[in-house]
Design an enzyme around this catalytic site. Structure first.
Site, short mmCIF file in Angstrom:
data_model
loop_
_atom_site.label_atom_id
_atom_site.label_comp_id
_atom_site.label_asym_id
_atom_site.label_seq_id
_atom_site.Cartn_x
_atom_site.Cartn_y
_atom_site.Cartn_z
CB THR A 152 2.77 -2.71 2.26
OG1 THR A 152 2.81 -2.28 0.91
CG2 THR A 152 4.16 -3.17 2.68
CG ASN B 158 1.88 -4.59 -9.65
OD1 ASN B 158 1.98 -5.81 -9.59
ND2 ASN B 158 2.90 -3.79 -9.48
CD GLN C 253 -3.00 -2.79 -9.14
OE1 GLN C 253 -3.96 -2.24 -9.70
NE2 GLN C 253 -2.01 -2.10 -8.59
CB SER D 135 -4.28 -1.15 -1.48
OG SER D 135 -3.80 0.14 -1.31
CB THR E 48 -6.92 5.09 17.53
OG1 THR E 48 -6.70 5.01 18.94
CG2 THR E 48 -8.25 5.75 17.23
CB CYS F 257 15.44 5.41 -15.59
SG CYS F 257 14.00 5.04 -16.54
N1 PLP Z 1 0.36 -5.34 -4.20
C1 PLP Z 1 0.14 -4.82 -5.40
C2 PLP Z 1 -0.19 -5.73 -6.55
C3 PLP Z 1 0.21 -3.45 -5.61
O1 PLP Z 1 -0.01 -2.95 -6.82
C4 PLP Z 1 0.54 -2.62 -4.50
C5 PLP Z 1 0.69 -1.17 -4.69
O2 PLP Z 1 1.56 -0.71 -5.43
C6 PLP Z 1 0.74 -3.19 -3.25
C7 PLP Z 1 0.64 -4.56 -3.13
C8 PLP Z 1 1.03 -2.35 -2.03
O3 PLP Z 1 -0.12 -1.60 -1.66
P1 PLP Z 1 -0.08 -0.42 -0.60
O4 PLP Z 1 0.41 0.77 -1.31
O5 PLP Z 1 -1.50 -0.26 -0.15
O6 PLP Z 1 0.78 -0.84 0.53
#
Ligand code: PLP
Length: 780
Positions: A77, A166, A196, A216, A254, A349
């Site tokens: 993110t 994802n 992913q 990630s 850091t 949900c």
């Molecule tokens: N993009 C995709 C396709 C993801 O699956 C995710 C995680 O759910 C993210 C971005 C965000 O990753 P992070 O949890 O490292 O911020």
């Protein structure tokens, strides 16, 4: 050794992955031994710096990029924020800004992760840039529409696409996208979310012209809170966090060295595998494909009507997204969870609403698939034993659903149902809800008779399956009124059961007279009462105990009375005057303790009680005030105001049939029970999960009980309400603890029971999940 959830089969690796032992060790080593600050100039600092740069080197090896193009962040993110901010900030430069009024745009694929679409909106706003975002559609396979991309490319400043989705595992053809955008005279900045894709498809950044890419660690068997950005040498850059100037000044602060060390270990393995070195902890592509085949086989066997929501040839083998007709995502997730498998629902949900996956909506899947979607994902380090155990658990989930009449098409051994044990006989009231609309079944287990009330179209298969699987005789299929928001499914039910439609009136009443229904039962008598108002044809079905025919014990009131509200009377087919008279009629016939089963349940209350409604609904208080006459004119003007406050449609686009929340019973303390308290005191424990879940679940004794708790499924909870309200039963004055998997469903029921006056009901906080965690902790 990691002990949590040892018995669980974890198939939710696209959400996050279990951490490899080697990765854990590297993090611990970095915390206990190599804990220097990489910016320090002494030896401890130099050691830490070495680890930092080694991890960077491994990242660049895996991506075929330069180490100076890798920037560690807190996760994907954050990497996405830096990429988008850097790019948009460059557009804010005056030279480009001048061109912005010439219909320049940003293109973003409709199946992107929210981190991308939200970041774009946010940074455009912060930078006060007025660049329109155009959503790039995907086809029904989830692949972006290349014609649309070509059409927009000449005016595009920035394109955001993802490598692998994802939710569906669909792989985008990056080479094809690149060919289209690089045909343009100008440079289109290109951000690719590769979260992913890492470790699952080949990524070669020297042979790509991607400007920004996000990664990630927690998706690749390393810890949370660490990730990295690929930023092409020469692409615009703008720091998100300023300070000590770490990460070439782009991301000060850091560095998270334990995280980077742990990530580095997995990157090293991936880089080894890329070079053809077998890595024991990682599976090969071939192995992953064979794992998918094993799971697909088990799923097809357990759920023959299963439909997969992406084409296997276009998707990574580690993600399976599927739907099973007639079973909602939530129900499937609960059953898988009870069988010990963690999967994820395609829909998010909460108690009142279900929001479907934007990815599956973008792929234009039909409603039933959206409502039933499940994502099963494993990782590139998942072991074959886990896959085999998962396949076994899938088969047992299918079987448990079949044996409890919920699996519409399971044919594990053959197509006949196994005989149902007496313990599994259903009796009394069953509530089948679909997006706030209730279908009701009233079942007499002795006579094997049943009546169906207000069946919704979406619940037909569920109802028919219960009837067929239990061999019930259908005495009547009734509606309480002609519904505005849905069609009666009566004809379809008779058709599916191969029975003649026995109705003698438009609402399904099978007798010539209005007297008692022809329903041979050991327990009840049923009578029809005309209750016009909400619609002119509205009726109420009153259910009397055979032993006491003076007062109905429960009543199917349609939309005349709702839990916490009254049915609306502003339809063309309504009669407000009739409604006023109906209220008086109902009051004469119903007892204070009569339980009301309505056609809609907007409040997740399950059912309500006439005395409670009369006492708490302000309008009913006035209507039934013995000291002050409330005329029809007064009633009518207040009712019209209430009806005018009804939002015409709910979030599903359905007509709302009445105003709810006209009152709320305030209970300052949530009825939540602590685990320790459950053990210290004497509670009557009720497992409210559906029967299949309860049967599958092995770890119930973790809550400290010696015998399996009584199971009253949520869909049959009205029977508990009837027993509690009418007293003289096993629960009399006992404290009741309701339990489910996470404490969510049981809390709704506890709140509903409190609402109708039961103070001795609690929900076990955190449910079985919390008990299991405690058990694991004690075990360590
Ligand atoms: N993009 C995709 C396709 C993801 O699956 C995710 C995680 O759910 C993210 C971005 C965000 O990753 P992070 O949890 O490292 O911020």
């Amino acid at each position: 050794m990691v002990t949590y959830g040892q018995n669980r089969i974890y198939f939710d690796c696209n959400a996050t992955t279990p951490i490899l032992e080697e990765s854990c060790k590297a993090a611990i080593c970095s915390m206990q031994r190599v804990y220097g600050n990489p910016s320090s100039t002494h030896m401890a600092g130099a050691e830490a710096k070495l680890i930092l740069e080694r991890s960077r080197q491994f990242a660049s090896d895996v991506l075929n990029a330069n180490p100076n193009e890798i920037f560690f962040t807190s996760g994907a993110t954050e990497a996405i924020q830096i990429g988008i901010l850097s790019c948009l900030q460059s557009f804010a430069d005056s030279s480009i800004k001048k061109e912005l009024n010439n219909s320049k745009k940003i293109l973003v694929a409709s199946t992107e992760h929210k981190a991308v679409s939200s970041a774009l909106e946010h940074w455009l706003k912060v930078l006060k840039l007025n660049i329109p975002i155009v959503v790039l559609e995907v086809n029904t396979d989830g692949i972006i529409k290349y014609e649309q991309l070509s059409e927009h490319a000449k005016d595009t400043l920035l394109l955001c696409t993802m490598a692998v989705n994802n939710e569906t595992g669909v792989i985008q053809n990056l080479k094809k996208i690149e060919r289209i955008i690089r045909k343009q005279k100008h440079h289109i900045y290109w951000l690719v979310d590769c979260v992913q894709a890492l470790g699952k498809i080949d990524l070669d950044f020297k042979n790509f012209s991607i400007d920004y890419a996000s990664f990630s660690a927690h998706k690749i068997h390393a810890p949370k809170g660490i990730g990295f950005l690929y930023l092409r040498d020469g692409a615009p850059r703008c720091p998100l966090i300023v300070g000590g100037g770490q990460e070439q000044g782009i991301r000060s602060g850091t560095e998270n060295l334990p995280g980077i060390a742990a990530l580095g270990v997995v990157l090293e393995m991936l880089s080894g595998r890329k070079k053809g070195v077998p890595v024991q902890a990682l599976r090969t592509e071939k192995e992953l494909e064979s794992f998918r085949a094993i799971l697909v086989n088990a799923l097809k066997k357990a759920f023959p009507t299963i439909e997969f929501n992406s084409d296997f040839k276009d998707s990574v083998s580690t993600t399976l997204n599927f739907s099973i007709f007639g079973i909602s995502s939530k129900e499937l997730m609960n059953v898988f969870d009870a069988a010990g498998i963690s999967v994820s629902g395609g829909s998010a949900c909460n108690s009142k609403s279900v929001s479907h996956s934007h990815v599956l909506i973008a792929m234009k899947l039909p409603e039933w698939k959206l409502a039933s979607a499940i994502r099963l994902s494993f990782g590139f380090a998942t072991k074959k034993e886990e896959i085999l155990a998962g396949a076994e658990a899938i088969l047992s989930a299918g079987k448990a659903l079949r044996n409890t009449c919920l699996n519409l098409s399971c044919n594990i051994e053959n197509n006949s149902y196994e005989s149902i044990s007496p313990e599994d006989e259903i009796h009394g009231v069953i509530q089948i809800d679909y997006q706030n609309a209730n279908s009701w079944l009233l079942i007499d287990k002795n006579e094997k008779n049943c009546i169906i009330i207000d069946p919704t179209y979406e619940s037909i298969d569920r109802i028919v399956n219960i009837i067929k699987c239990r061999n019930f005789n259908v005495c009547a299929v009734l509606d309480t009124h002609s519904h505005a928001d849905h069609e009666s499914a009566r004809k379809n039910i008779f058709l599916a059961l191969n029975l003649p439609d026995n109705s003698k009136d438009p609402l399904g009443w099978p007798n010539e007279s209005d007297e008692f229904l022809n329903f041979s039962s050991h327990y009840w008598k049923i009578k029809k009462l005309k209750t016009p108002g909400h619609t002119l044809d509205s009726v109420t079905y009153l259910v009397y105990n055979l032993s006491d025919q003076n007062e109905p014990i429960f009543a199917f009131v349609g939309d005349t009375i709702l839990s916490g509200g009254l049915g609306r009377t502003d339809f063309g087919v309504s009669g407000i005057k009739h409604f006023y008279t109906t209220l008086q009629t109902l009051d004469k016939v119903l007892a204070e303790k009569t339980i009301l089963c309505s056609a809609h349940d907007y409040n997740s209350s399950f059912a309500t009680v006439w005395g409670v409604e009369k006492k708490n609904n302000q309008l009913l208080q006035k209507v039934f005030n013995p000291y002050c006459i409330f005329s029809f004119e007064e009633f009518s003007s207040e009712k019209k105001i209430l009806d005018s406050q009804i939002t015409s449609q709910n979030q599903h686009g359905q007509i709302v049939c009445g105003l709810i929340n006209t009152y709320e019973i305030k209970d300052t303390n949530l009825p939540i029970l602590d685990h320790a308290k459950l053990l210290a005191d004497n509670y009557f424990v009720i497992d409210i999960r559906e029967r299949a879940e309860s049967l599958l679940f092995k770890d119930w004794n973790f809550i400290g009980l010696e015998v399996r708790p009584t199971n009253i499924p949520k869909s049959q909870i009205v029977n508990l309400i009837i027993n509690l309200v009418h007293g003289e039963n096993e629960y009399n004055n006992k404290k009741i603890a309701l339990v489910c998997s996470t404490g969510n469903r049981s809390l709704f029921i506890a709140k509903s029971l409190r609402r109708i006056g039961f103070k001795l009901v609690w929900s076990l906080n955190g449910g079985f999940a919390f008990s299991r965690l405690k058990h694991d902790e004690q075990d360590k």
